[in-house]
Design a protein around this motif. Structure first.
Motif, mmCIF file in Angstrom:
data_model
loop_
_atom_site.group_PDB
_atom_site.id
_atom_site.type_symbol
_atom_site.label_atom_id
_atom_site.label_comp_id
_atom_site.label_asym_id
_atom_site.label_seq_id
_atom_site.Cartn_x
_atom_site.Cartn_y
_atom_site.Cartn_z
ATOM 1 N N ASP B 94 14.669 100.849 65.307
ATOM 2 C CA ASP B 94 14.719 100.985 66.775
ATOM 3 C C ASP B 94 13.403 101.524 67.329
ATOM 4 N N ASN B 122 19.240 103.152 64.384
ATOM 5 C CA ASN B 122 19.830 104.435 63.972
ATOM 6 C C ASN B 122 19.515 105.542 64.977
ATOM 7 N N ILE B 124 16.929 106.925 66.124
ATOM 8 C CA ILE B 124 15.987 107.996 65.770
ATOM 9 C C ILE B 124 14.785 107.387 65.037
ATOM 10 N N TYR B 125 13.670 108.111 65.021
ATOM 11 C CA TYR B 125 12.543 107.738 64.170
ATOM 12 C C TYR B 125 12.796 108.381 62.814
HETATM 13 MG MG LIG Z 1 15.184 104.344 63.622
#
Ligand SMILES: [Mg+2]
Ligand SMILES: Cc1ncc(C[n+]2csc(CCOP(=O)(O)OP(=O)(O)O)c2C)c(N)n1
Ligand code: SF4
Ligand code: SF4
Ligand code: SF4
Lengths: 76, 242
Positions: B94, B122, B124-125
């Motif tokens: 993402d 998900n 988030i990084y």
């Molecule tokens: Mg991610």
């Protein structure tokens, strides 16, 4: 009536002990071992092997592709 | 006894570097199984992203190119246009797809490139230590939103699948997950359909897979899957969008 019997083979060294397969089993066949593999992870093992139907749910959700599934169906 | 399930022959012997229970592993497995079942091993070129799945090429035994952060759809466009007979797909997180790569993604969708985009959301990084992404849910705590994401400061999470479903070049948009056996089986069918669309030259297929990042979310793998069901699915609703 048909009788179904299954069994699985877990690649212990590849397993990371994530536990995702445990809850996916409809018959509570699996638990994490007390022993650990060479990376320090507990691994999935069959604690109620006799209840396994070879449905492959555990193998399908395993992120690391650690589980092989075998099945035999006897037609009565 | 008969073997009814085993490792795809397209998965290499390398042990994946992913955290225990990470959805990336399950999704890689589905990619490998689908390509194997379609007999397309030597016909497929994957474009890997920057993010935890940067090393996808170590695990699925097909041809790969690793693109600069966010540029996978642009690279896929070039590859598909130069080699129109190949099956070309991107695999992106993402952060990669819907932050730094938003422009490339939207325009590849709008041009209707005959590729498949696999979007692992998900929220988030993951790779860089769990920072907030554009997809992070309101209230969700991350390394850069330690008190939870607040709309007034950080803006709102956005649904890029819904956005691209409005574009004429896109033939198929679906949102799946891989947290349960039934979800994994469904996600695999969706991937197959996407690959078939690309083969038939129908335009771009966009397959979002709502995923867990248990390390970034600071939960156990099993807790993370439950948290995802309770918190991610009400916002990122599963099912076909187009
Ligand atoms: Mg991610
Ligand atoms: C041009 C550039 N900017 C920033 C980074 C740092 N960076 C590496 S991975 C990443 C985000 C990855 O997040 P995501 O795409 O969601 O993948 P995940 O690890 O969660 O699967 C960022 C910002 C980079 N490598 N290159
Ligand atoms: S194959 Fe099915 S029954 Fe057997 S251990 Fe796996 S999930 Fe349980
Ligand atoms: S899902 Fe796979 S890696 Fe996780 S505990 Fe089960 S066998 Fe091991
Ligand atoms: S940081 Fe998150 S996305 Fe990356 S491997 Fe770990 S669980 Fe998976």
């Amino acid at each position: 009536m048909a009788e179904i019997k299954g069994t699985i083979n877990v690649d212990r060294e590849r397993c990371k002990g994530c536990g995702v397969c445990l809850g996916a089993c409809p018959f509570d066949v699996l638990a994490l071992s007390a022993e650990v593999n060479s990376k320090g992870y507990p691994f999935a093992s069959q604690v109620r092997a006799e209840a396994c139907t070879g449905c492959a749910n555990c193998a399908v959700v395993c992120p690391d592709g650690c589980i092989e599934v075998f099945r035999k169906i006897w037609k009565k | 006894m008969d073997k009814v399930y085993g490792r795809s022959s397209l998965l290499t012997d390398n042990v994946m570097h992913y955290c225990p229970g990470c959805s990336h592993g399950t999704i890689h497995k589905l990619v490998a199984e689908t390509i194997e079942e379609m007999g397309l091993q030597s016909e497929t070129i994957g474009i890997s992203p920057v993010g935890c799945s940067v090393f996808a090429y170590n695990y699925v035994d097909i041809d790969w190119i690793q693109a600069a952060h966010g540029r996978a759809c642009a690279v896929a466009t070039a590859v598909k246009r130069l080699q129109p007979d190949k099956m070309v797909f991107t695999y992106q997180g993402d952060g990669d797809l819907s932050a730094i790569g938003t422009g490339e993604t939207i325009h590849a969708c709008n041009r209707g490139e005959n590729i498949v985009v696999i979007y692992v959301n998900n929220a988030i990084y993951g790779m860089t230590g769990g920072q907030m992404a554009p997809t992070t849910l309101l209230g969700m705590k991350t390394a850069t939103s330690p008190h939870g994401r607040e709309a007034a400061i950080h803006g709102y999470p956005y649904k890029i699948a819904e956005m691209v479903s409005l574009l004429d070049g896109v033939c198929f948009v679906t949102r799946q997950s891989v947290h349960s056996p039934a979800a994994v089986r469904k996600a695999k069918k969706a991937l197959r359909r996407a690959f078939e669309n690309a083969q038939a030259g129908m335009g771009l297929s966009f397959v979002e897979i709502v995923s867990s990042c248990n390390s970034g979310w600071k939960q156990s793998p099993v807790e993370a899957n439950h948290w995802m069901e309770e918190n991610m699915f009400p916002f990122y609703k599963l099912g076909d969008l187009k």
